[in-house]
Enzyme design. Structure first.
Site, PDB file in Angstrom:
ATOM      1  N   HIS A  72       7.001  -0.923  -4.049  1.00  0.00           N
ATOM      2  CA  HIS A  72       6.364  -0.804  -5.358  1.00  0.00           C
ATOM      3  C   HIS A  72       7.363  -0.201  -6.328  1.00  0.00           C
ATOM      4  O   HIS A  72       8.255   0.556  -5.922  1.00  0.00           O
ATOM      5  CB  HIS A  72       5.087   0.058  -5.298  1.00  0.00           C
ATOM      6  CG  HIS A  72       5.265   1.347  -4.574  1.00  0.00           C
ATOM      7  ND1 HIS A  72       5.353   1.423  -3.196  1.00  0.00           N
ATOM      8  CD2 HIS A  72       5.412   2.619  -5.027  1.00  0.00           C
ATOM      9  CE1 HIS A  72       5.530   2.680  -2.835  1.00  0.00           C
ATOM     10  NE2 HIS A  72       5.571   3.425  -3.937  1.00  0.00           N
ATOM     11  N   HIS A  81       7.607   2.122  -9.575  1.00  0.00           N
ATOM     12  CA  HIS A  81       6.948   3.034 -10.513  1.00  0.00           C
ATOM     13  C   HIS A  81       7.448   2.714 -11.919  1.00  0.00           C
ATOM     14  O   HIS A  81       8.652   2.510 -12.127  1.00  0.00           O
ATOM     15  CB  HIS A  81       7.316   4.488 -10.205  1.00  0.00           C
ATOM     16  CG  HIS A  81       6.811   4.992  -8.881  1.00  0.00           C
ATOM     17  ND1 HIS A  81       5.639   5.695  -8.762  1.00  0.00           N
ATOM     18  CD2 HIS A  81       7.315   4.894  -7.636  1.00  0.00           C
ATOM     19  CE1 HIS A  81       5.452   6.024  -7.489  1.00  0.00           C
ATOM     20  NE2 HIS A  81       6.466   5.555  -6.778  1.00  0.00           N
TER      21      HIS A  81
END
Ligand code: AMP
Length: 112
Positions: free
Chosen positions: A98, A100
């Site tokens: 992922h 951020h």
């Protein structure tokens, strides 16, 4: 697979989705560390950029392009920071890659 982000992608766990396409979602981080804190998550499961294959790398490239295109509409017109933690030293807590996206205010100059 017992992956929290796979469950979010499947809709089995609720999330605040701000964007979705065939390959990725962007959600609000549940514990924001900036005025705006999003997570861009590929729909395909892989742990991090060390594990990623060439096809997945293409998806990540497309994700970065999309983040750039969406920046203004996400309230990030004055700038933002993108971070992807990997492994123990990187403090990665969810083993599904992922990115951020942090912004919405002036961030700390210190990154480590
Ligand atoms: P990392 O520590 O880099 O692996 O980042 C994982 C991030 O996922 C953290 O910033 C958490 O706050 C966030 N997170 C964990 N569970 C959820 C959830 N259910 N919805 C949104 N964000 C989450």
């Amino acid at each position: 697979m017992d992956c929290i982000f796979c469950k979010i992608i499947k809709g089995e766990i609720p999330s605040t989705k701000v964007y979705e396409d065939k390959k990725m979602i962007i959600i609000n981080d549940i514990a924001p560390q900036a005025a705006k804190h999003y997570l861009a998550i590929p729909k395909v499961h892989f742990a991090n950029i060390v594990e990623m294959d060439k096809k997945q790398a293409k998806i990540v490239g497309k994700m970065l392009k999309t983040i750039g295109e969406l920046a203004d509409s996400l309230g990030l017109q004055d700038g933002f920071r993108i971070v992807s933690n990997k492994g123990e030293n990187g403090c990665q807590s969810v083993g599904h890659l992922h990115i951020h996206i942090l912004g919405g205010e002036k961030l700390s100059e210190k990154m480590g």
